[in-house]
Scaffold this motif. Sequence first.
Motif, mmCIF file in Angstrom:
data_model
loop_
_atom_site.group_PDB
_atom_site.id
_atom_site.type_symbol
_atom_site.label_atom_id
_atom_site.label_comp_id
_atom_site.label_asym_id
_atom_site.label_seq_id
_atom_site.Cartn_x
_atom_site.Cartn_y
_atom_site.Cartn_z
ATOM 1 N N GLU A 185 -92.043 -62.993 77.921
ATOM 2 C CA GLU A 185 -92.801 -62.600 79.118
ATOM 3 C C GLU A 185 -93.297 -61.163 78.991
ATOM 4 O O GLU A 185 -94.423 -60.844 79.399
ATOM 5 C CB GLU A 185 -91.923 -62.758 80.361
ATOM 6 C CG GLU A 185 -91.605 -64.208 80.705
ATOM 7 C CD GLU A 185 -90.541 -64.328 81.796
ATOM 8 O OE1 GLU A 185 -89.965 -63.281 82.178
ATOM 9 O OE2 GLU A 185 -90.288 -65.461 82.242
ATOM 10 N N GLY A 235 -96.304 -61.083 76.859
ATOM 11 C CA GLY A 235 -97.467 -61.534 77.625
ATOM 12 C C GLY A 235 -98.044 -60.434 78.491
ATOM 13 O O GLY A 235 -99.274 -60.255 78.571
ATOM 14 N N ILE A 236 -97.176 -59.676 79.155
ATOM 15 C CA ILE A 236 -97.625 -58.560 79.996
ATOM 16 C C ILE A 236 -98.358 -57.516 79.160
ATOM 17 O O ILE A 236 -99.410 -56.998 79.551
ATOM 18 C CB ILE A 236 -96.418 -57.929 80.717
ATOM 19 C CG1 ILE A 236 -95.841 -58.901 81.745
ATOM 20 C CG2 ILE A 236 -96.806 -56.611 81.387
ATOM 21 C CD1 ILE A 236 -94.512 -58.465 82.327
ATOM 22 N N GLU A 243 -99.859 -57.930 76.190
ATOM 23 C CA GLU A 243 -101.120 -58.436 75.633
ATOM 24 C C GLU A 243 -102.211 -58.505 76.692
ATOM 25 O O GLU A 243 -103.399 -58.367 76.365
ATOM 26 C CB GLU A 243 -100.883 -59.794 74.980
ATOM 27 C CG GLU A 243 -100.051 -59.670 73.685
ATOM 28 C CD GLU A 243 -99.796 -60.996 73.009
ATOM 29 O OE1 GLU A 243 -99.879 -62.034 73.699
ATOM 30 O OE2 GLU A 243 -99.499 -60.986 71.794
ATOM 31 N N GLU A 244 -101.838 -58.697 77.940
ATOM 32 C CA GLU A 244 -102.829 -58.651 79.025
ATOM 33 C C GLU A 244 -103.482 -57.275 79.116
ATOM 34 O O GLU A 244 -104.604 -57.148 79.601
ATOM 35 C CB GLU A 244 -102.157 -58.974 80.359
ATOM 36 C CG GLU A 244 -101.794 -60.449 80.540
ATOM 37 C CD GLU A 244 -101.037 -60.673 81.837
ATOM 38 O OE1 GLU A 244 -100.780 -59.676 82.555
ATOM 39 O OE2 GLU A 244 -100.698 -61.835 82.128
ATOM 40 N N LYS A 245 -102.791 -56.266 78.632
ATOM 41 C CA LYS A 245 -103.295 -54.888 78.681
ATOM 42 C C LYS A 245 -103.888 -54.450 77.342
ATOM 43 O O LYS A 245 -104.054 -53.256 77.081
ATOM 44 C CB LYS A 245 -102.158 -53.954 79.112
ATOM 45 C CG LYS A 245 -101.693 -54.245 80.537
ATOM 46 C CD LYS A 245 -100.371 -53.614 80.871
ATOM 47 C CE LYS A 245 -100.003 -53.891 82.320
ATOM 48 N NZ LYS A 245 -100.073 -55.310 82.697
ATOM 49 N N ASN A 246 -104.199 -55.434 76.507
ATOM 50 C CA ASN A 246 -104.843 -55.193 75.206
ATOM 51 C C ASN A 246 -104.017 -54.262 74.316
ATOM 52 O O ASN A 246 -104.559 -53.448 73.560
ATOM 53 C CB ASN A 246 -106.252 -54.610 75.408
ATOM 54 C CG ASN A 246 -107.162 -55.572 76.140
ATOM 55 O OD1 ASN A 246 -107.185 -56.764 75.844
ATOM 56 N ND2 ASN A 246 -107.904 -55.058 77.114
ATOM 57 N N THR A 247 -102.699 -54.397 74.401
ATOM 58 C CA THR A 247 -101.800 -53.595 73.584
ATOM 59 C C THR A 247 -101.480 -54.344 72.297
ATOM 60 O O THR A 247 -101.226 -55.544 72.317
ATOM 61 C CB THR A 247 -100.496 -53.305 74.359
ATOM 62 O OG1 THR A 247 -100.820 -52.653 75.584
ATOM 63 C CG2 THR A 247 -99.572 -52.427 73.543
ATOM 64 N N LYS A 262 -97.309 -65.206 66.401
ATOM 65 C CA LYS A 262 -98.722 -64.827 66.399
ATOM 66 C C LYS A 262 -99.171 -64.709 64.952
ATOM 67 O O LYS A 262 -98.465 -65.108 64.029
ATOM 68 C CB LYS A 262 -98.916 -63.508 67.136
ATOM 69 C CG LYS A 262 -98.068 -62.357 66.563
ATOM 70 C CD LYS A 262 -98.271 -61.070 67.328
ATOM 71 C CE LYS A 262 -97.681 -61.191 68.715
ATOM 72 N NZ LYS A 262 -97.858 -59.962 69.489
#
Length: 344
Positions: free
Chosen positions: A270, A273-274, A276-280, A291
């Motif tokens: 989780e 996921g948080i 990757e939502e921030k393009n990290t 991945k």
Amino acid sequence: MNITIMESEIREEPEIVGKILNNNINVLLKIKSYLEKRYLDGIYISARGTSDNASNLGKYLIESMLGYTVALSAPSLFTIYKTPPSLKNRIVIGVSQSGRGEDVCEVIAQGKKDGALCIAITNDPDSPLAEMSDEVILCWAGEEKSVPATKTYLAEIFNLYLFCAILSDRTDILNLLKNDIPLYIKEVIDKSYGIDVTRFHFMDRCIVIGRGFNYPSAIEFSLKLKETSYIFSESFSSADFLHGPLVLVSPQMPIFIFMPSGPSYKHLKEVIGILEEKNTEVFSFSFERLKEERLNFVLPFKVDEVLSPLLFAPAFQIFANRLAVEKGINPDNPRYLKKVTITR
């Protein structure tokens, strides 16, 4: 290309755990027999630097496998403020690869004064720490010449696993330590050379995340990145990370995360996921493919989460060594540092 001393010492780790198994079981059985006859309030551990990171893992292992409350010492209370806590009815463990840390030795001295059973985990049988302790659990690592500790860290945590497996009668873990883990460590070292570190050539800061048994893995990997590549690296428990430090993330801030297969996996997934939502950009050490290969090192063997730090350690050590070489830095002799740091 000539290999670094740091790399050669990492390669010694499978042999070192074999020596520990051949030489340390009897002393641990002696400690077990002693404890069966004695009331114990808890365990107190004193260490500095990399040994403190090993001790942090020891806290997780001892509390989960033996059920004793573990406190990590505040040595300044002994050396500067002269207000040490009572160590009566405790085991006091000093962890130091050199055995020469004056503050760790002072904690052991107080333990002796209070009648505690004092144990040294050290690489030097002739050190002050070993000489003043009731029992000595040796690392059997030989002289460590590279300034960043690698093989002694692995030896310290392996000794802590063996300590807990024997004292808790966990024959399942003991059999894995004897029969499988030495071979697994060798395979992890060999496979770790496949990690592509070139994409991190210009990295000057990063965040390292772990949870539970691998929070100490995150702390130690972060320290190795600082020592070997002069990277401003910060480590967090994934739970603490979400409470505030999450604001630090950006596309320019690489994040490394340890993903064991076990109870912490869902939460860590989780967190990824948080992020990757921030393009990290997230690089994971894991036991299954998460991945694309360039951002995921998959270990060749799957073990229970409690044992995973034993396999993550050689992987992140090889990573740190190779990144330093990629950056043109000699990891064996970091600027401003020396092998033994004496603190009080």
